[in-house]
Design a protein around this motif. Sequence first.
Motif, PDB file in Angstrom:
ATOM      1  N   ASP A   8      19.915 -87.708 -33.352  1.00  0.00           N
ATOM      2  CA  ASP A   8      20.243 -86.771 -34.432  1.00  0.00           C
ATOM      3  C   ASP A   8      21.216 -85.703 -33.945  1.00  0.00           C
ATOM      4  O   ASP A   8      22.168 -85.334 -34.653  1.00  0.00           O
ATOM      5  CB  ASP A   8      18.976 -86.113 -34.966  1.00  0.00           C
ATOM      6  CG  ASP A   8      18.121 -87.084 -35.773  1.00  0.00           C
ATOM      7  OD1 ASP A   8      18.670 -88.119 -36.208  1.00  0.00           O
ATOM      8  OD2 ASP A   8      16.922 -86.804 -35.971  1.00  0.00           O
ATOM      9  N   GLU A   9      20.989 -85.206 -32.717  1.00  0.00           N
ATOM     10  CA  GLU A   9      21.877 -84.179 -32.170  1.00  0.00           C
ATOM     11  C   GLU A   9      23.289 -84.712 -31.971  1.00  0.00           C
ATOM     12  O   GLU A   9      24.280 -84.030 -32.263  1.00  0.00           O
ATOM     13  CB  GLU A   9      21.310 -83.667 -30.849  1.00  0.00           C
ATOM     14  CG  GLU A   9      20.041 -82.834 -30.999  1.00  0.00           C
ATOM     15  CD  GLU A   9      19.425 -82.472 -29.660  1.00  0.00           C
ATOM     16  OE1 GLU A   9      19.988 -82.887 -28.618  1.00  0.00           O
ATOM     17  OE2 GLU A   9      18.391 -81.763 -29.653  1.00  0.00           O
ATOM     18  N   THR A  69      29.698 -85.326 -36.269  1.00  0.00           N
ATOM     19  CA  THR A  69      30.103 -84.879 -37.600  1.00  0.00           C
ATOM     20  C   THR A  69      30.902 -83.587 -37.525  1.00  0.00           C
ATOM     21  O   THR A  69      31.926 -83.418 -38.201  1.00  0.00           O
ATOM     22  CB  THR A  69      28.864 -84.683 -38.495  1.00  0.00           C
ATOM     23  OG1 THR A  69      28.136 -85.910 -38.567  1.00  0.00           O
ATOM     24  CG2 THR A  69      29.267 -84.243 -39.895  1.00  0.00           C
ATOM     25  N   ALA A  70      30.435 -82.651 -36.672  1.00  0.00           N
ATOM     26  CA  ALA A  70      31.123 -81.368 -36.534  1.00  0.00           C
ATOM     27  C   ALA A  70      32.519 -81.554 -35.954  1.00  0.00           C
ATOM     28  O   ALA A  70      33.492 -80.948 -36.426  1.00  0.00           O
ATOM     29  CB  ALA A  70      30.300 -80.434 -35.644  1.00  0.00           C
ATOM     30  N   LEU A  71      32.643 -82.408 -34.933  1.00  0.00           N
ATOM     31  CA  LEU A  71      33.956 -82.654 -34.333  1.00  0.00           C
ATOM     32  C   LEU A  71      34.894 -83.334 -35.313  1.00  0.00           C
ATOM     33  O   LEU A  71      36.086 -83.007 -35.385  1.00  0.00           O
ATOM     34  CB  LEU A  71      33.794 -83.508 -33.071  1.00  0.00           C
ATOM     35  CG  LEU A  71      33.132 -82.821 -31.863  1.00  0.00           C
ATOM     36  CD1 LEU A  71      32.909 -83.826 -30.743  1.00  0.00           C
ATOM     37  CD2 LEU A  71      33.996 -81.665 -31.359  1.00  0.00           C
ATOM     38  N   SER A  72      34.377 -84.284 -36.055  1.00  0.00           N
ATOM     39  CA  SER A  72      35.207 -84.981 -37.050  1.00  0.00           C
ATOM     40  C   SER A  72      35.688 -84.025 -38.119  1.00  0.00           C
ATOM     41  O   SER A  72      36.844 -84.086 -38.562  1.00  0.00           O
ATOM     42  CB  SER A  72      34.412 -86.125 -37.688  1.00  0.00           C
ATOM     43  OG  SER A  72      34.037 -87.079 -36.719  1.00  0.00           O
ATOM     44  N   ARG A  73      34.817 -83.121 -38.529  1.00  0.00           N
ATOM     45  CA  ARG A  73      35.184 -82.162 -39.572  1.00  0.00           C
ATOM     46  C   ARG A  73      36.322 -81.260 -39.109  1.00  0.00           C
ATOM     47  O   ARG A  73      37.208 -80.897 -39.885  1.00  0.00           O
ATOM     48  CB  ARG A  73      33.956 -81.324 -39.949  1.00  0.00           C
ATOM     49  CG  ARG A  73      34.192 -80.416 -41.163  1.00  0.00           C
ATOM     50  CD  ARG A  73      32.967 -79.570 -41.470  1.00  0.00           C
ATOM     51  NE  ARG A  73      31.785 -80.387 -41.695  1.00  0.00           N
ATOM     52  CZ  ARG A  73      30.701 -80.384 -40.903  1.00  0.00           C
ATOM     53  NH1 ARG A  73      30.677 -79.622 -39.822  1.00  0.00           N
ATOM     54  NH2 ARG A  73      29.681 -81.154 -41.180  1.00  0.00           N
TER      55      ARG A  73
END
Length: 335
Positions: free
Chosen positions: A82-83, A89-93
């Motif tokens: 999950d981490e 997700t944060a890096l992709s955003r």
Amino acid sequence: MDTHEANPAHSHGPRELCEPALQLYEEALRVGRVSRTALASAPCLIEMSLVHPDTGDDAWMRPVPPSAALAHLLQPITREIDERIRLSTALSRVLTPLASVADENPNLAITVLDGRPQIVSALREAALHAREEVLTAQPGGNRLEHHMRQGLENARSAIAGGARLRHIYQHPARYNSRVKDYVSQVPGDCLQVRTVEQTVERLIIFDRTVAYIPATPERNVALEIRHPALVRYLVQVYEVLWAQATPLTQQLPTTAPGAQVTAVQQSIARLLGEGHVDDVVARKLGISVRTCRSHIAKLMQALGATSRTHLGVLIMRSGIVDTAPATGKGPVPES
């Protein structure tokens, strides 16, 4: 003390079960319990919480049902997954919107090539795709055999693609047998070679779109430059060098009349006259210090100098460091 250290025969990872433990766990599930003494041979059952104390008898342990044990063991793994998903997700955003910027400017790049194999591979690939012109400036006079062999392979690849070659060497390269062999193996209508007294560091440019320069003094790290403005600047530097260089097919300018001094020795005399020490002179001319000192000895003999100080005086008086235009005669042959 770690139970695995106490029982090295069953040493393994913290999330693994050894074969004795599996057999013991299966037996415990079948009979409903396992003795603490038996667990000495399989401590991983306790570490992974597959057994728990028997409240009615301290000498025994009871097995945890496999489904409950699996849920317990998967908790940290699930948490870690999950981490990582949240991090991805944060890096992709953050980075995905920037991808369009890179796509719009594919040539705005400076890539570090770390190690000679990576440098050789990049140059080979660039030569293979060259279609117009390859410009090179190679410092030093002693061209190593493996460098010339690789250079010949790249030259043939570039010529096969339709490119023409221009090379700038330093004057001592005129007397290098490997350079002569290289030139003899490349079609004359595809190659132009000139030499200069001093040159910049190594520089290779393909089709005026990508350039390669050393990033360390040892030349074991290089920069691949595709930024249009930087490449244009390096091309301009090259063209200035080219305009000042002497074609290989022409003899070098002679020294003052009557002075039996070669063109290389004339260059040495000029640098000595400027106050440079031997190792600096050698580095600027791309020759070894030993070769430089040999030329200085011949220079002293030619001018009749009795000491290095006397040589300095005679250099200034002789006129051999004048920048007068060439007379059309060739230099004294190198020994």
